[in-house]
Structure formats: structure tokens, C-alpha cells
Design a protein around this motif. Sequence first.
Motif, short mmCIF file in Angstrom:
data_model
loop_
_atom_site.label_atom_id
_atom_site.label_comp_id
_atom_site.label_asym_id
_atom_site.label_seq_id
_atom_site.Cartn_x
_atom_site.Cartn_y
_atom_site.Cartn_z
N ARG A 34 0.85 -1.21 0.00
CA ARG A 34 0.00 0.00 0.00
C ARG A 34 0.88 1.25 0.00
NH1 ARG A 34 -3.40 -2.36 3.42
NH2 ARG A 34 -2.44 -1.39 5.26
N ALA A 35 1.87 1.25 0.90
CA ALA A 35 2.75 2.43 1.02
C ALA A 35 3.56 2.62 -0.25
CB ALA A 35 3.67 2.25 2.23
N ALA A 36 3.98 1.51 -0.88
CA ALA A 36 4.79 1.60 -2.10
C ALA A 36 4.00 2.24 -3.24
CB ALA A 36 5.27 0.21 -2.52
N GLY A 37 2.68 2.23 -3.12
CA GLY A 37 1.83 2.87 -4.12
C GLY A 37 2.06 4.36 -4.22
N GLU A 38 2.73 4.93 -3.21
CA GLU A 38 3.01 6.37 -3.21
C GLU A 38 4.39 6.69 -3.79
OE1 GLU A 38 0.67 8.38 -1.97
OE2 GLU A 38 -0.58 6.68 -1.34
N ALA A 39 5.12 5.67 -4.27
CA ALA A 39 6.54 5.86 -4.62
C ALA A 39 6.77 6.85 -5.76
CB ALA A 39 7.18 4.51 -4.96
N ALA A 40 5.79 6.99 -6.66
CA ALA A 40 6.00 7.88 -7.81
C ALA A 40 5.50 9.30 -7.55
CB ALA A 40 5.33 7.29 -9.05
N GLU A 41 4.94 9.54 -6.35
CA GLU A 41 4.43 10.87 -6.01
C GLU A 41 5.49 11.94 -6.21
OE1 GLU A 41 1.29 12.05 -5.02
OE2 GLU A 41 0.91 10.06 -5.88
N GLY A 42 5.15 12.98 -6.94
CA GLY A 42 6.06 14.12 -7.08
C GLY A 42 7.18 13.92 -8.09
N THR A 43 7.22 12.75 -8.77
CA THR A 43 8.29 12.51 -9.75
C THR A 43 7.84 12.95 -11.13
OG1 THR A 43 7.56 10.27 -10.28
CG2 THR A 43 9.11 10.50 -8.44
N ARG A 44 8.80 13.24 -12.00
CA ARG A 44 8.48 13.56 -13.40
C ARG A 44 9.40 12.76 -14.30
NH1 ARG A 44 8.31 19.79 -14.44
NH2 ARG A 44 7.66 18.98 -16.47
N PRO A 45 9.13 11.46 -14.41
CA PRO A 45 10.03 10.61 -15.20
C PRO A 45 9.98 10.95 -16.69
CG PRO A 45 8.08 9.39 -14.50
CD PRO A 45 8.02 10.71 -13.82
N SER A 46 11.03 10.60 -17.40
CA SER A 46 11.15 10.94 -18.81
C SER A 46 10.49 9.87 -19.69
CB SER A 46 12.62 11.08 -19.18
OG SER A 46 13.25 9.84 -19.03
N ARG A 47 10.35 10.23 -20.95
CA ARG A 47 9.86 9.29 -21.95
C ARG A 47 11.02 8.96 -22.88
NH1 ARG A 47 4.96 8.39 -24.14
NH2 ARG A 47 4.04 10.08 -22.95
N ASP A 48 11.25 7.70 -23.17
CA ASP A 48 12.27 7.33 -24.15
C ASP A 48 11.83 6.05 -24.84
OD1 ASP A 48 12.85 5.26 -22.40
OD2 ASP A 48 14.53 6.32 -21.48
N PRO A 82 6.40 7.83 -19.33
CA PRO A 82 6.39 8.29 -17.94
C PRO A 82 5.42 7.47 -17.09
CG PRO A 82 6.28 10.18 -19.43
CD PRO A 82 6.15 8.94 -20.27
N GLU A 83 4.26 7.12 -17.65
CA GLU A 83 3.26 6.36 -16.89
C GLU A 83 3.81 4.98 -16.52
OE1 GLU A 83 2.67 7.71 -19.95
OE2 GLU A 83 1.67 9.52 -19.19
N TYR A 84 4.49 4.37 -17.49
CA TYR A 84 5.05 3.03 -17.22
C TYR A 84 6.14 3.12 -16.16
CZ TYR A 84 7.13 -1.55 -17.99
OH TYR A 84 7.63 -2.81 -17.82
N ARG A 85 6.96 4.17 -16.24
CA ARG A 85 8.01 4.34 -15.22
C ARG A 85 7.38 4.52 -13.83
NH1 ARG A 85 11.66 6.47 -19.29
NH2 ARG A 85 13.49 5.14 -19.12
N ALA A 86 6.29 5.28 -13.76
CA ALA A 86 5.62 5.47 -12.46
C ALA A 86 5.11 4.13 -11.93
CB ALA A 86 4.48 6.47 -12.61
#
Lengths: 284, 157
Positions: free
Chosen positions: A243-257, A262-266
Motif C-alpha cells: 500500500r505504502a509503495a503505491g506512493e513511490a512515484a508521487e512528485g516525480t516527473r520521469p522521462s519518456r524514451d 512516464p506512466e510506465y516508469r511510475a
Amino acid sequence: MIPPAFDYVRPRTVEEAVRALADGGEDAKVLAGGQSLLPLMRLRMAFPQLLVDTGRIPGLRGSRMEGDTLVVGAMTTHHDVLRDALVRRHAGLLAAATATVADPAVRHRGTLGGSLAHADPAADLPAVVLALEGELVAVGPRGRRAIPARDFFTDYLETALAPDELLVEVRLPSTDGWGFHYEKFQRVAQAYAIVGVAALVRRDNGSIAEARVGLTNMGSTPLRAPTAEEALAGAGDAAAVKRAAGEAAEGTRPSRDTSASPEYRAHLARVLTGRAVLAAAGMG
Amino acid sequence: MTRISVKVDGTTYEDEVEPRLLLVHYLRDRLGLTGTPVGCDTSNCGACTVDLDGESVKSCSVLAVQADGCAVTTVQGLSTDGEWTGLQRAFHERHALQCGYCTPGMLMAARDLLKENPRPTADEVRHALEGNLCRCTGYQNIVRAVLAAASDEEVRA
């Protein structure tokens, strides 16, 4: 492919290296192990006029303890980091992540300091040093200063180091007794991480008392996952960790390549954080 | 130009080189040691792997000037008086090659593994060779050959 022409010096002391860097100005570059820089130069993506080879300066390799702080020389190769008894005991996370860096031949040449100063957000060790709350010690014409890891990585391939400063050592507060795990997701063996998660966990009575999560390749710099870290405190079972790990992408702005959106990285950050923390906590 | 002194396969060479000369080009173009091939030219394939002061390195990612004062062993320096090492014999006997282009790098990387870990598992062999690509995908026999070399005291590298 042949790199563009450059001048080369091999100083014998830190002072000589700093002087050479100062003389060379913006066009000078430190050559540590060369495993990132030389390929970039061969691809003509970097054009330094002067390489200052710090690979043979005595005293920049190996580790020692200063009180509860592990000090690792910047020119310590990945191969030596992996086999260092002090590193394994006091910064097990660093050893675990270093084992996943590139391949054995690259690990023979590549250095801890070189990887950190290169500051590739897809590299494994920046997020690890961030999670270990390390300090990076630089020497320049104006003297010596310690830069906390959280202030060191400023942008994609950019750090707080001035062009005439040399990274000499990495100081890591001991995490002896903490659980740790580095979870790396890569397309093929030896490739850079699409996303990586460095987890450190201090347990108390079977629950997680404190967790730190470092993220590789979730933005232009390595990042911590503060929302997930907060949510992990007190987690007592696998369901609570996930449950807590579900917050891991909060506030990040991953790149697209070409490897990921970005969604997949999150998505990866959330899943890998769950795996990394469970493994670090011994709950997996 | 920078003056270097490098011992390669037992012979010491003194040379003036441009700092940008890569070790692999020094070996091939200056010394004529073409046993070490250039594969990918991007540090990925490991075909150019040599031993530098006792450690395997990708010679396309090392400058010749960085090898100044060092000892290099290439695949051409492995045999003694024409006698193959056990590892080379194991590659031959197990047919651990198809086109052969990756073979020098595979031999040098496997030799490095066996020095550190004389009795590796198949999994350890695969991990140790992860920086060496075989485009024929002939990995099965390569892994078998390394395991055979490790298991036979007589043929050990």
C-alpha cells in the motif's frame, strides 16, 4: 569511432589535479575510470580539450572508518567496492547496487566517484548514495568542502561540483544493522535501469521503524520517495508495505524514451519499491 | 603526443601516441596484434576484452596512455610455445564458437572469472560473461566450455 583530439595530463597529487583543472577551465574534464566519458567522446557527444587523469593519484582508493562514518575514496573501482569488507558491513546497499552496474570488465575500470560525478539519472549509484544520506567531499582551489548528496545532483548530468573541483571521497553514515535491497528493472543484461529502487529499512519489533527509498531514472536527477517513506513507517506486513509503495512515484516527473513512457516508469517505481522494501525488510 | 611504455604479451614497447588513441587501436594498428577485434565500438560487446594488470577490461574503453607502465595480455599471449591453455582447449573441444568473432573476448572474460572463482556455477558463468555478446547466440557451448575448463584440473586456465 575515434574520440576528438585532446590534451592529457596525469597528475600525481590532488593539488596538481586541481591546478590542471583550474588552468583548463570549462574545457577540462576529469578522467576517472573513463567508462562513461570515453564512450561519450567516441560518439562525439563530449568534446573536452583537456583530460585530467586522476586514476593514479595515491590515497583516492579504498575505504576507512571515521567514527561511525564509512569513507570511500572517489577512485575506488566498482570491483573493489564489491569486495570491500567495510563497505559490505557499513553500506551493504552500495555493494548490492554496485554488483548490478554494467559488467565485470566495466566494473574493473569504473569508479564510485566517477559514476557520481557523471550524474546520469539512469546510473545506479547516485540514488544509492542519496538513500544512504552520504556526503561528497570535493577539493578545489578554494579548499575542501562536503556536499550532502541531496544537494549534489542538480540536473541531468549536472552536479554541484565546480569545473575546477575534484571529488575525492564519499562519506556514508554506517547503516550496519539496516536491511537493504536494490531492485533494478532493465531491458537486457548489462543495460541501464529503466527504473531502479534502492531501499533501506530499519526494523523494530517486526515492523518497519524507518524506511528510505532512492529512485533511479525517475527524473533528471536521482530522487527520494518521501511520501512512500512516510507511509512505510510502522508498516508491519506485506500488504501494508505494498500500500505504502503505491506512493513511490508521487512528485516525480520521469522521462519518456524508447524503453518506457512516464506512466510506465511510475508503475515500475511503485511495483519495484514494494519488492525492494519487502526484500530489505526480510518480509519478501 | 605522449610517450608510453607498455608490456604486451611479454614484450615491452615504447611509443609516442596521441592521447586519443584507444588501447584496442594501439594493439591492432600499431603493434599488429589483430587477435583482439573491434566489435561494437560502443563498449557493449566485449569482443575487445584484454587483461590489463591482471583485470579484464574492454580495450575500446581504455586510452593507450592509460596503459602506460602497465602489462597487457591479449588473446595472443595466452598460449605458451604454441601450447593452448586449458580454457582454449575447452573452447575448441566443446565447439564454443560459431563465427568466432566474440571468441577472444569470451576467452579473456572467462579467464578473468576463473582466476577469481575457479569453480563457478553455470549461473555464475553467465553473469560473468554478461558483458560479452555472441551475435551467433552460441552461448550454450561457451558456458559448457567454461564449466569444462573449471572442472578439469588439467585443462584449467
